[in-house]
Design a protein around this motif. Structure first.
Motif, PDB file in Angstrom:
ATOM      1  N   THR A 199       0.862  -1.184   0.000  1.00 58.06           N
ATOM      2  CA  THR A 199       0.000   0.000   0.000  1.00 58.06           C
ATOM      3  C   THR A 199       0.895   1.230   0.000  1.00 58.06           C
ATOM      4  O   THR A 199       1.825   1.330   0.802  1.00 58.06           O
ATOM      5  CB  THR A 199      -0.906   0.027   1.247  1.00 58.06           C
ATOM      6  OG1 THR A 199      -1.832  -1.057   1.144  1.00 58.06           O
ATOM      7  CG2 THR A 199      -1.682   1.336   1.332  1.00 58.06           C
ATOM      8  N   GLN A 200       0.598   2.141  -0.922  1.00 53.04           N
ATOM      9  CA  GLN A 200       1.432   3.341  -1.086  1.00 53.04           C
ATOM     10  C   GLN A 200       0.787   4.544  -0.430  1.00 53.04           C
ATOM     11  O   GLN A 200      -0.413   4.765  -0.613  1.00 53.04           O
ATOM     12  CB  GLN A 200       1.484   3.675  -2.574  1.00 53.04           C
ATOM     13  CG  GLN A 200       2.672   3.190  -3.324  1.00 53.04           C
ATOM     14  CD  GLN A 200       2.649   3.761  -4.721  1.00 53.04           C
ATOM     15  OE1 GLN A 200       1.836   3.350  -5.524  1.00 53.04           O
ATOM     16  NE2 GLN A 200       3.540   4.694  -4.998  1.00 53.04           N
ATOM     17  N   ILE A 201       1.556   5.326   0.285  1.00 55.77           N
ATOM     18  CA  ILE A 201       1.062   6.603   0.807  1.00 55.77           C
ATOM     19  C   ILE A 201       2.010   7.686   0.311  1.00 55.77           C
ATOM     20  O   ILE A 201       3.219   7.613   0.560  1.00 55.77           O
ATOM     21  CB  ILE A 201       1.004   6.588   2.344  1.00 55.77           C
ATOM     22  CG1 ILE A 201       0.106   5.432   2.808  1.00 55.77           C
ATOM     23  CG2 ILE A 201       0.465   7.905   2.880  1.00 55.77           C
ATOM     24  CD1 ILE A 201      -0.006   5.297   4.318  1.00 55.77           C
ATOM     25  N   VAL A 232       3.206  -4.544   3.106  1.00 53.14           N
ATOM     26  CA  VAL A 232       4.198  -3.472   3.167  1.00 53.14           C
ATOM     27  C   VAL A 232       3.502  -2.121   3.005  1.00 53.14           C
ATOM     28  O   VAL A 232       2.703  -1.959   2.089  1.00 53.14           O
ATOM     29  CB  VAL A 232       5.227  -3.577   2.014  1.00 53.14           C
ATOM     30  CG1 VAL A 232       6.336  -2.540   2.205  1.00 53.14           C
ATOM     31  CG2 VAL A 232       5.797  -4.955   1.906  1.00 53.14           C
ATOM     32  N   ILE A 233       3.808  -1.191   3.901  1.00 51.16           N
ATOM     33  CA  ILE A 233       3.374   0.187   3.674  1.00 51.16           C
ATOM     34  C   ILE A 233       4.562   0.944   3.121  1.00 51.16           C
ATOM     35  O   ILE A 233       5.628   0.991   3.740  1.00 51.16           O
ATOM     36  CB  ILE A 233       2.876   0.862   4.970  1.00 51.16           C
ATOM     37  CG1 ILE A 233       1.599   0.176   5.448  1.00 51.16           C
ATOM     38  CG2 ILE A 233       2.590   2.345   4.721  1.00 51.16           C
ATOM     39  CD1 ILE A 233       1.090   0.725   6.766  1.00 51.16           C
ATOM     40  N   TYR A 234       4.377   1.487   1.919  1.00 53.36           N
ATOM     41  CA  TYR A 234       5.433   2.224   1.246  1.00 53.36           C
ATOM     42  C   TYR A 234       5.117   3.690   1.446  1.00 53.36           C
ATOM     43  O   TYR A 234       4.085   4.173   0.987  1.00 53.36           O
ATOM     44  CB  TYR A 234       5.376   1.817  -0.218  1.00 53.36           C
ATOM     45  CG  TYR A 234       6.224   2.574  -1.180  1.00 53.36           C
ATOM     46  CD1 TYR A 234       7.406   2.038  -1.664  1.00 53.36           C
ATOM     47  CD2 TYR A 234       5.813   3.803  -1.680  1.00 53.36           C
ATOM     48  CE1 TYR A 234       8.167   2.713  -2.584  1.00 53.36           C
ATOM     49  CE2 TYR A 234       6.573   4.485  -2.596  1.00 53.36           C
ATOM     50  CZ  TYR A 234       7.751   3.943  -3.053  1.00 53.36           C
ATOM     51  OH  TYR A 234       8.494   4.617  -3.974  1.00 53.36           O
ATOM     52  N   HIS A 235       5.949   4.414   2.207  1.00 51.60           N
ATOM     53  CA  HIS A 235       5.595   5.802   2.504  1.00 51.60           C
ATOM     54  C   HIS A 235       6.645   6.769   2.010  1.00 51.60           C
ATOM     55  O   HIS A 235       7.838   6.505   2.081  1.00 51.60           O
ATOM     56  CB  HIS A 235       5.345   5.995   4.005  1.00 51.60           C
ATOM     57  CG  HIS A 235       6.513   5.681   4.884  1.00 51.60           C
ATOM     58  ND1 HIS A 235       7.336   6.640   5.393  1.00 51.60           N
ATOM     59  CD2 HIS A 235       7.000   4.499   5.333  1.00 51.60           C
ATOM     60  CE1 HIS A 235       8.268   6.063   6.131  1.00 51.60           C
ATOM     61  NE2 HIS A 235       8.096   4.775   6.106  1.00 51.60           N
ATOM     62  N   LEU A 263       7.445  -1.738   6.868  1.00 52.99           N
ATOM     63  CA  LEU A 263       7.462  -0.353   6.381  1.00 52.99           C
ATOM     64  C   LEU A 263       8.666  -0.175   5.475  1.00 52.99           C
ATOM     65  O   LEU A 263       9.780  -0.567   5.829  1.00 52.99           O
ATOM     66  CB  LEU A 263       7.592   0.628   7.543  1.00 52.99           C
ATOM     67  CG  LEU A 263       6.438   0.729   8.528  1.00 52.99           C
ATOM     68  CD1 LEU A 263       6.821   1.669   9.653  1.00 52.99           C
ATOM     69  CD2 LEU A 263       5.202   1.242   7.824  1.00 52.99           C
ATOM     70  N   PHE A 264       8.416   0.426   4.317  1.00 49.61           N
ATOM     71  CA  PHE A 264       9.524   0.815   3.455  1.00 49.61           C
ATOM     72  C   PHE A 264       9.322   2.283   3.127  1.00 49.61           C
ATOM     73  O   PHE A 264       8.305   2.652   2.551  1.00 49.61           O
ATOM     74  CB  PHE A 264       9.562  -0.023   2.178  1.00 49.61           C
ATOM     75  CG  PHE A 264      10.766   0.277   1.327  1.00 49.61           C
ATOM     76  CD1 PHE A 264      11.954  -0.407   1.510  1.00 49.61           C
ATOM     77  CD2 PHE A 264      10.709   1.271   0.360  1.00 49.61           C
ATOM     78  CE1 PHE A 264      13.070  -0.109   0.743  1.00 49.61           C
ATOM     79  CE2 PHE A 264      11.827   1.576  -0.411  1.00 49.61           C
ATOM     80  CZ  PHE A 264      13.015   0.881  -0.223  1.00 49.61           C
ATOM     81  N   ASP A 285      12.851  10.763   2.228  1.00 48.04           N
ATOM     82  CA  ASP A 285      12.179  12.066   2.297  1.00 48.04           C
ATOM     83  C   ASP A 285      11.268  12.129   3.521  1.00 48.04           C
ATOM     84  O   ASP A 285      11.023  13.199   4.061  1.00 48.04           O
ATOM     85  CB  ASP A 285      11.371  12.305   1.028  1.00 48.04           C
ATOM     86  CG  ASP A 285      12.219  12.104  -0.212  1.00 48.04           C
ATOM     87  OD1 ASP A 285      12.680  10.961  -0.411  1.00 48.04           O
ATOM     88  OD2 ASP A 285      12.427  13.066  -0.956  1.00 48.04           O
ATOM     89  N   SER A 286      10.744  10.966   3.942  1.00 50.83           N
ATOM     90  CA  SER A 286       9.893  10.932   5.127  1.00 50.83           C
ATOM     91  C   SER A 286      10.671  11.249   6.402  1.00 50.83           C
ATOM     92  O   SER A 286      10.080  11.412   7.452  1.00 50.83           O
ATOM     93  CB  SER A 286       9.255   9.545   5.297  1.00 50.83           C
ATOM     94  OG  SER A 286       8.438   9.228   4.211  1.00 50.83           O
TER      95      SER A 286
END
Lengths: 434, 293
Positions: free
Chosen positions: A188-190, A241-244, A269-270, A274-275
């Motif tokens: 899932t992309q945020i 996987v949460i891709y943030h 989490l990946f 920049d986060s």
């Protein structure tokens, strides 16, 4: 609501002759002041002027500050070694406010008022996109240290270059295999709801698909948002996987709220660095990131296998082993991006020397000389690593680091190869007229 | 996530927004109600509160609750003092002329923002919450601190209401609001009341900021959103009406939480702004405001 006191009555403030004369005298004084000196002698003694479009204010300010420090260090090193074509380099800084409109104005100002040789600097993708037309109109080479796909997509113009940092499309493509193999297959992309975020939105799904993994949800968050919990229910429960990739001052809140929402029972989490840029990993609430992975262009923390060039670069820029300013552990750098300033300036130096650059009349030659470059070897000029350069799309390709958060530090666990990030060119700037 | 828990989360988020918004908007509303000054710099007093909270908590150290409690008391006092100085130096000299004060407070906005940038810097910096307790619901975890914001804000709103309606200070403020010239004739020091009200308005914004800063962070540009939302709340609720401000804050906070969760955050902003337009067309004095005299 009458204007009883005459605050808005401008008729009373007529310009007197005395004031006008004072103004004229001050203007004449300024014109002969140092800095306005005309180099009437041989052009070779005048410094090469680089206009630096900096995010001094606005949401990019932390990046701007470190971009300035890195640039100052690189210019100092270049000047100490004799400058470019025997001429010293002078940097003129203007604030773009991290705003596309002001960015375009700044480019115009460099071209017409400061009469700089080139424009250099900026990071935020919307500022690059907003400023690029002004660079094209003024026919002034514009070297950006952004990382969006906007330059390489060939949607801008022939005067815009990105020779010091890899673009998002390439970064994603080189990291997708690692994500699919090590983190999980259902992603899932945020991402932020603007230009740079869209590169992630558009290029991650095909890159993962090629590795047998899938993007199962895409959550776009407006760049002005300051609270995120309300978006988390959109994350499908089967997410592995949460891709943030969030930017700006709200990133800390984002990670903290994610921590509150999931607790220890979280998906992998990946994150794109920049986060976390310019943010202390040991800030309260970020313990949640322990064990998660980040992509870094250049590692924030000194690594055991750092090259001599990397060590020298870190010392010149003034960052310690934790990536914070020497003497101020709270002043965390934007290490994963700012190396691009250092490297871009050395590319400019190389291209100016190749072109036999003398002054603004040689700008077209400079463009062609830059396009003719093909590779940069790892070393003091390119401490982040070796790069290839594609003159047709004005974009360089380099290596990326995947790092794990361990004990409040980032440790590099995987380095990609240049070939992992190569893709078919989408166009050719060299066919455009100069 | 199922509809029920989803709605619960939306409502909780909305209530936290409402709680902070009610305090901030109340400050704006009081200043306008009593002084007829539209304080465009209100958001910057909010930002100052957050930035000072960071400075105070960093200076004190020890258990996070100590620093936080100190910040909750000291930051609003400093912000109030700054507001008082600004009021004496600027607004009073403009005789509280409505147009001139708008321009002057816009100037204050930029001055305060630049000072914060110069002395505090461009980074967003975190403040540790006084306690971190994660309430574990069957569907998701929720921050216990966030819930405490709602309670604290409610207590502060009740306290403000008591001061306004039950004390002599409140009586003087209401008299000044009702008719400042007559109040002056009855020996009320209107100038001092104005100074006090302006400081109080800024302090309410600062308190709201100290409460929110552990879940957001201190950043020099953070004043813009609260200012805009406060204007929306104050216009809908009616300028100078405490009850209207609270009702409108709950309305806007909840709608923002729920609409932005189930549809999109942009739609929530569209609806809020449309609501402002509708209120201005059909009930210009606001839902609970009284027609101007």
């Amino acid at each position: 609501m009458a204007d009883k006191n005459g605050f808005f009555d401008l008729s009373k403030t007529a310009l007197t002759r005395r004031t006008a004369l004072k103004g004229l005298a001050a203007g004449a004084g300024l014109a002969v002041a140092p800095g306005f000196v005309r180099y009437s002698q041989a052009q070779s003694s005048a410094p090469i002027k680089i206009g630096f479009q900096s995010h001094r204010t606005g949401i990019g300010a932390a990046y701007g500050r470190w971009y300035e420090k890195t640039t100052a260090a690189a210019v100092k090193a270049i000047n100490a070694a004799g400058g470019i074509n025997g001429r010293q380099v002078e940097v003129i800084i203007e604030d773009d406010g991290t705003d596309p409109g002001r960015g375009a104005e700044v480019v115009g100002k460099f071209a017409t008022q400061h009469k700089t040789d080139i424009v250099f600097g900026t990071l935020f993708s919307h500022v690059v996109i907003g400023s690029a037309p002004a660079a094209g109109e003024n026919k002034i080479p514009y070297f950006v240290v952004s990382e969006g796909h906007h330059v390489a997509s060939t949607k801008l113009n022939r005067y815009v270059f990105q020779p010091g940092i890899t673009d998002v499309k390439s970064q994603i493509q080189s990291m997708a295999p690692w994500i699919a193999a090590n983190a999980g297959k259902k992603v899932t992309q945020i991402f932020p709801d603007f230009a740079f975020g869209y590169d992630h939105r558009d290029y991650l799904p095909p890159a993962l698909k090629a590795q047998g993994a899938d993007v199962i949800a895409q959550i776009a968050i407006p760049p002005t948002e300051s609270s995120f919990t309300k978006y988390f229910p959109q994350i499908p429960p089967e997410t592995e996987v949460i891709y943030h990739v969030m930017v700006g001052p709200a990133v800390l809140t984002f990670v903290k709220e994610l921590g509150e929402f999931y607790g220890s029972n979280r998906p992998q989490l990946f994150g794109f660095i920049d986060s976390l840029e310019a943010t202390d990993i040991n800030s309260p609430g970020l313990e949640f990131l322990d064990g998660s992975h980040f992509w870094e262009g250049s590692p924030r923390y000194a690594q055991a296998d750092d090259s001599e060039a990397q060590k020298a670069y870190r010392a010149a820029v003034g960052i310690d082993d934790n990536g914070a300013a020497v003497g101020d552990p709270k002043d965390v750098s934007t290490a994963a991006h700012m190396f691009g300033c250092w490297e871009t300036l050395y590319v400019v130096k190389k291209a100016m020397e190749d072109a036999g650059y003398k002054g603004p009349e040689d700008r077209a030659k400079l463009v062609e000389a830059t396009e003719a470059l093909t590779a940069f070897a790892e070393g003091p000029e390119h401490p982040q690593g070796a790069k290839t350069f594609n003159g047709k799309i004005h974009q360089c390709f380099g290596i990326q680091n995947i790092s794990k958060v361990e004990g409040g530090k980032l440790k590099v666990v995987h380095k990609t190869k240049i070939e992992d990030g190569l893709y078919e060119a989408e166009g050719d700037y060299t066919t455009q007229a100069l | 996530m199922h509809f029920g828990p989803h709605l619960l989360l939306a409502a909780l988020e909305g209530l936290v927004t409402s709680a902070v918004l009610a305090l901030t908007a109340l400050g704006l509303s009081l200043v306008f109600g009593v002084m007829r000054v539209v304080n465009v710099a209100h958001g910057e007093f909010f930002m100052l509160g957050a930035v000072l909270a960071w400075a105070i908590t960093t200076a004190i150290g020890g258990h996070p609750a100590l620093g936080f409690l100190a910040a909750l008391v000291i930051a609003p006092l400093i912000v109030g003092a700054i507001a008082l100085v600004a009021e004496r130096l600027v607004l009073r000299r403009l005789n509280y002329n409505p147009e001139a004060t708008i321009v002057a407070t816009i100037g204050m906005l930029y001055i305060i923002q630049q000072l914060a940038l110069s002395f505090y810097g461009p980074e967003a910096r975190p403040v540790e919450p006084p306690f971190s307790y994660r309430i574990l619901l069957p569907w998701f975890g929720y921050s216990g601190y966030k819930l405490s914001i709602i309670a604290t804000s409610a207590l502060l709103l009740i306290a403000t209401w008591l001061v306004l309606t039950r004390t002599r200070i409140g009586l003087i403020m209401r008299a000044t609001q009702y008719d400042s010239e007559t109040a002056q004739a009855f020996g009320i020091p209107v100038g001092r009341v104005y100074g006090g009200v302006f400081a109080l308005g800024a302090m309410l914004a600062a308190v709201a900021a100290v409460l929110i800063v552990p879940i957001s962070q201190a950043h020099y540009l953070m004043g813009q959103d609260p200012l805009l939302l406060s204007f929306i709340v104050v216009i809908i609720g009616g300028l100078g009406s405490l009850r209207g401000t609270v009702v409108a804050a709950v309305l806007i906070g909840l709608s923002d939480g729920i609409i932005s969760m189930f549809f999109s955050p942009t739609l929530a902003k569209i609806i809020a702004t449309l609501l402002v337009a509708m209120v201005l067309v059909f009930r210009p004095q606001g839902l609970f405001g009284t027609a101007s005299r």
